[in-house]
Design a protein around this motif. Structure first.
Motif, PDB file in Angstrom:
ATOM      1  N   VAL A  62      11.674  67.660  45.470  1.00 44.77           N
ATOM      2  CA  VAL A  62      10.885  67.610  46.695  1.00 44.77           C
ATOM      3  C   VAL A  62      10.485  66.165  46.957  1.00 44.77           C
ATOM      4  N   LEU A  63      11.028  65.587  48.013  1.00 44.59           N
ATOM      5  CA  LEU A  63      10.760  64.195  48.334  1.00 44.59           C
ATOM      6  C   LEU A  63      10.322  64.066  49.782  1.00 44.59           C
ATOM      7  N   VAL A  64       9.269  63.304  50.004  1.00 45.87           N
ATOM      8  CA  VAL A  64       8.832  63.006  51.363  1.00 45.87           C
ATOM      9  C   VAL A  64       9.834  62.043  51.987  1.00 45.87           C
ATOM     10  N   LYS A  65      10.459  62.465  53.077  1.00 44.53           N
ATOM     11  CA  LYS A  65      11.560  61.703  53.661  1.00 44.53           C
ATOM     12  C   LYS A  65      11.157  60.811  54.823  1.00 44.53           C
ATOM     13  N   LYS A  66       9.981  61.055  55.401  1.00 45.14           N
ATOM     14  CA  LYS A  66       9.626  60.333  56.621  1.00 45.14           C
ATOM     15  C   LYS A  66       8.114  60.270  56.758  1.00 45.14           C
ATOM     16  N   VAL A  67       7.629  59.191  57.382  1.00 37.51           N
ATOM     17  CA  VAL A  67       6.214  59.046  57.716  1.00 37.51           C
ATOM     18  C   VAL A  67       6.104  58.844  59.221  1.00 37.51           C
ATOM     19  N   LEU A  68       5.270  59.657  59.867  1.00 34.18           N
ATOM     20  CA  LEU A  68       5.016  59.530  61.304  1.00 34.18           C
ATOM     21  C   LEU A  68       3.568  59.131  61.515  1.00 34.18           C
ATOM     22  N   LEU A  69       3.365  58.084  62.312  1.00 38.05           N
ATOM     23  CA  LEU A  69       2.030  57.582  62.588  1.00 38.05           C
ATOM     24  C   LEU A  69       1.557  58.006  63.968  1.00 38.05           C
ATOM     25  N   CYS A  70       0.254  58.226  64.099  1.00 39.10           N
ATOM     26  CA  CYS A  70      -0.348  58.483  65.402  1.00 39.10           C
ATOM     27  C   CYS A  70      -1.784  57.987  65.355  1.00 39.10           C
ATOM     28  N   GLY A  71      -2.507  58.170  66.457  1.00 40.71           N
ATOM     29  CA  GLY A  71      -3.865  57.655  66.537  1.00 40.71           C
ATOM     30  C   GLY A  71      -3.877  56.258  67.123  1.00 40.71           C
ATOM     31  N   GLY A  72      -4.988  55.858  67.696  1.00 42.34           N
ATOM     32  CA  GLY A  72      -5.068  54.571  68.365  1.00 42.34           C
ATOM     33  C   GLY A  72      -4.741  53.386  67.480  1.00 42.34           C
ATOM     34  N   ALA A  73      -5.186  53.427  66.206  1.00 40.37           N
ATOM     35  CA  ALA A  73      -4.961  52.294  65.299  1.00 40.37           C
ATOM     36  C   ALA A  73      -3.515  52.188  64.839  1.00 40.37           C
ATOM     37  N   SER A  74      -2.704  53.212  65.102  1.00 41.13           N
ATOM     38  CA  SER A  74      -1.287  53.137  64.740  1.00 41.13           C
ATOM     39  C   SER A  74      -0.549  52.137  65.623  1.00 41.13           C
ATOM     40  N   VAL A 101       9.247  54.714  58.289  1.00 41.56           N
ATOM     41  CA  VAL A 101       7.932  54.882  58.900  1.00 41.56           C
ATOM     42  C   VAL A 101       8.074  54.573  60.380  1.00 41.56           C
ATOM     43  N   GLU A 102       7.642  55.476  61.221  1.00 43.24           N
ATOM     44  CA  GLU A 102       7.749  55.251  62.665  1.00 43.24           C
ATOM     45  C   GLU A 102       6.569  55.871  63.384  1.00 43.24           C
ATOM     46  N   ALA A 103       6.323  55.393  64.588  1.00 45.57           N
ATOM     47  CA  ALA A 103       5.294  56.007  65.424  1.00 45.57           C
ATOM     48  C   ALA A 103       5.801  57.367  65.886  1.00 45.57           C
ATOM     49  N   GLY A 104       4.954  58.372  65.817  1.00 42.22           N
ATOM     50  CA  GLY A 104       5.347  59.711  66.227  1.00 42.22           C
ATOM     51  C   GLY A 104       5.417  59.825  67.746  1.00 42.22           C
ATOM     52  N   ASN A 105       5.955  60.943  68.205  1.00 45.16           N
ATOM     53  CA  ASN A 105       6.033  61.222  69.637  1.00 45.16           C
ATOM     54  C   ASN A 105       5.164  62.442  69.943  1.00 45.16           C
ATOM     55  N   PRO A 106       3.940  62.227  70.456  1.00 49.02           N
ATOM     56  CA  PRO A 106       3.049  63.364  70.715  1.00 49.02           C
ATOM     57  C   PRO A 106       3.472  64.242  71.881  1.00 49.02           C
ATOM     58  N   ALA A 146       1.131  58.525  84.069  1.00 49.32           N
ATOM     59  CA  ALA A 146      -0.328  58.400  83.963  1.00 49.32           C
ATOM     60  C   ALA A 146      -0.803  58.058  82.559  1.00 49.32           C
ATOM     61  N   LEU A 147       0.033  58.331  81.552  1.00 50.94           N
ATOM     62  CA  LEU A 147      -0.376  58.141  80.164  1.00 50.94           C
ATOM     63  C   LEU A 147       0.774  57.503  79.385  1.00 50.94           C
ATOM     64  N   PRO A 148       0.860  56.172  79.373  1.00 48.89           N
ATOM     65  CA  PRO A 148       1.947  55.463  78.688  1.00 48.89           C
ATOM     66  C   PRO A 148       1.990  55.794  77.197  1.00 48.89           C
ATOM     67  N   TYR A 149       3.153  55.554  76.599  1.00 50.90           N
ATOM     68  CA  TYR A 149       3.399  55.985  75.223  1.00 50.90           C
ATOM     69  C   TYR A 149       2.377  55.455  74.225  1.00 50.90           C
ATOM     70  N   ARG A 150       2.168  54.146  74.182  1.00 54.57           N
ATOM     71  CA  ARG A 150       1.257  53.596  73.183  1.00 54.57           C
ATOM     72  C   ARG A 150      -0.150  54.180  73.333  1.00 54.57           C
ATOM     73  N   ARG A 151      -0.573  54.355  74.555  1.00 55.21           N
ATOM     74  CA  ARG A 151      -1.894  54.932  74.786  1.00 55.21           C
ATOM     75  C   ARG A 151      -1.932  56.407  74.394  1.00 55.21           C
ATOM     76  N   SER A 152      -0.826  57.095  74.618  1.00 55.06           N
ATOM     77  CA  SER A 152      -0.795  58.530  74.320  1.00 55.06           C
ATOM     78  C   SER A 152      -0.915  58.811  72.831  1.00 55.06           C
ATOM     79  N   LEU A 153      -0.606  57.825  71.971  1.00 54.59           N
ATOM     80  CA  LEU A 153      -0.753  58.022  70.527  1.00 54.59           C
ATOM     81  C   LEU A 153      -2.198  58.336  70.151  1.00 54.59           C
ATOM     82  N   SER A 154      -3.146  57.803  70.915  1.00 51.96           N
ATOM     83  CA  SER A 154      -4.556  58.102  70.642  1.00 51.96           C
ATOM     84  C   SER A 154      -4.948  59.483  71.164  1.00 51.96           C
ATOM     85  N   TYR A 155      -4.073  60.109  71.953  1.00 48.10           N
ATOM     86  CA  TYR A 155      -4.309  61.453  72.481  1.00 48.10           C
ATOM     87  C   TYR A 155      -3.549  62.523  71.702  1.00 48.10           C
TER      88      TYR A 155
END
Length: 368
Positions: A297-309, A326-331, A345-354
């Motif tokens: 069992v190996l963790v294969k990927k890391v997805l980041l989200c939240g404003g600080a990402s 490691v990559e930014a996730g797609n909410p 109305a909600l660009p990608y980088r901003r949407s990470l905080s949503y």
């Protein structure tokens, strides 16, 4: 009993909007389901004064209610048209775990789950609300069933319910933040192996390991964007506004501003990487529920989200230290078609905080 997993939504209820409440801010999102698509119909955000909410605990209910009521009447985009909501519960006060039980009837399972909650949840069962659901593992040959349980202290849930009621809202479900984040980032809520989701907010970093069709592990740390911004303020002797600009525009880029901002951030980001390594190592050595995986069992990927990402250079830096992608996730992955990552109305980088609010809103338009 609270529908932490939104598994029992009433068909007669109208759609609900998602409301994400945290220590320093709030966000809400309303989605509308059309004939062939889901569209964003309303969203907004706002800040709470200091100390009205501390570590997920309500300290000034009157102030929170007043702020939320005003925000609901005057969203940043669109118009809020539903009184029903799916609201987040604070991760730091919630408990999520996968347990194993022998195969048995529904009635027997309910009784067994109660006993397991008493044994596994580090709180008195009389002081918590809990919920559970069977994890679908897709392997009919196993001789047991996996159960995902969630529990949150009654005093936390009751305080949130009081706020929502005073705002004139009807609660369709309450969800722990990690459940909403998973619904936002994991395509069709299904993976072929463990993925680590990291929600980097202003005051806290949450770690969620999702594998198969369920959350397997969660944890959180009181380290995230604010402390990194404060590190920049202290090292470069700048005010908070400039420190935030440097955080997002310069970040870990050693070529910019002589590497001063990067130097201020490296100790904290390196510590974050070490914490991630520890969580991954712990999970990989204790994964008892990975029935579908034939090998290690190996963790294969890391997805980041939240404003600080949105910290510049974070994904590249973490990838180099962790030796896994490691990559930014797609909410929007479970909302928009064709792997689209934003709406005008909600660009990608901003949407990470949503991310949490979008996951809650998606739950709000789903039917059982």
């Amino acid at each position: 009993m609270f529908n932490f997993f939104s598994k029992s939504l009433y068909e007669i209820e109208p759609d609900a909007f998602g409301l994400d409440i945290s220590d320093e801010s709030f966000k809400f999102v309303q989605l509308k389901r059309g004939k062939n698509e889901i569209r964003l119909s309303c969203f907004s955000f706002g800040d709470f004064p200091s100390e009205v909410m501390i570590n997920g605990e309500v300290k000034d209910e009157d102030a929170i209610v007043k702020i939320l009521q005003s925000a609901f009447l005057n969203p940043k985009f669109g118009k809020l048209t539903s009184r029903y909501t799916v609201c987040s519960l604070p991760e730091e006060h919630s408990f999520i775990r996968v347990i194993q039980l022998p195969k048995m009837s529904l009635k027997e399972t309910k009784e067994a789950v109660k006993w397991e909650v008493e044994q596994n949840v580090p709180m008195d069962i009389n002081d918590v609300y809990y919920d559970w659901q069977v994890v679908q593992v897709g392997d009919k040959n196993i001789n047991h069933q996996d159960i995902l349980i969630s529990a949150t202290p009654k005093k936390i849930v009751d305080s949130y319910m009081s706020i929502l009621k005073r705002c004139g809202l009807l609660v369709k479900a309450l969800e722990v933040e990690s459940v909403a984040v998973s619904r936002s980032l994991v395509p069709d809520l299904k993976t072929d192996g463990p993925a680590l989701l990291i929600d980097l907010g202003a005051t806290r970093a949450s770690f969620i390991i999702f594998s198969g069709s369920a959350i397997q592990f969660t944890s959180s740390l009181p380290v995230a964007g604010n402390k990194m911004i404060e590190a920049i303020m202290g090292a470069l002797k700048v005010d908070r506004i400039e420190a935030k600009r440097l955080f997002y525009d310069v970040g870990l880029d050693k070529q910019a501003d002589g590497g001063l901002t990067a130097a201020a951030l490296y100790p904290m980001v390196s510590d974050l990487a070490n914490q991630i390594k520890e969580y991954i190592s712990f999970y990989e050595s204790h994964a008892a529920h990975e029935h579908a995986l034939k090998s290690n069992v190996l963790v294969k990927k890391v997805l980041l989200c939240g404003g600080a990402s949105n910290l510049t250079g974070l994904t590249i830096y973490l990838s180099s230290l962790l030796k896994i992608p490691v990559e930014a996730g797609n909410p929007w992955v479970n909302i928009l078609k064709g792997n689209i990552r934003e709406v005008p109305a909600l660009p990608y980088r901003r949407s990470l905080s949503y991310t949490t609010a979008l996951g809650l809103a998606l739950s709000g338009i789903q039917k059982s």
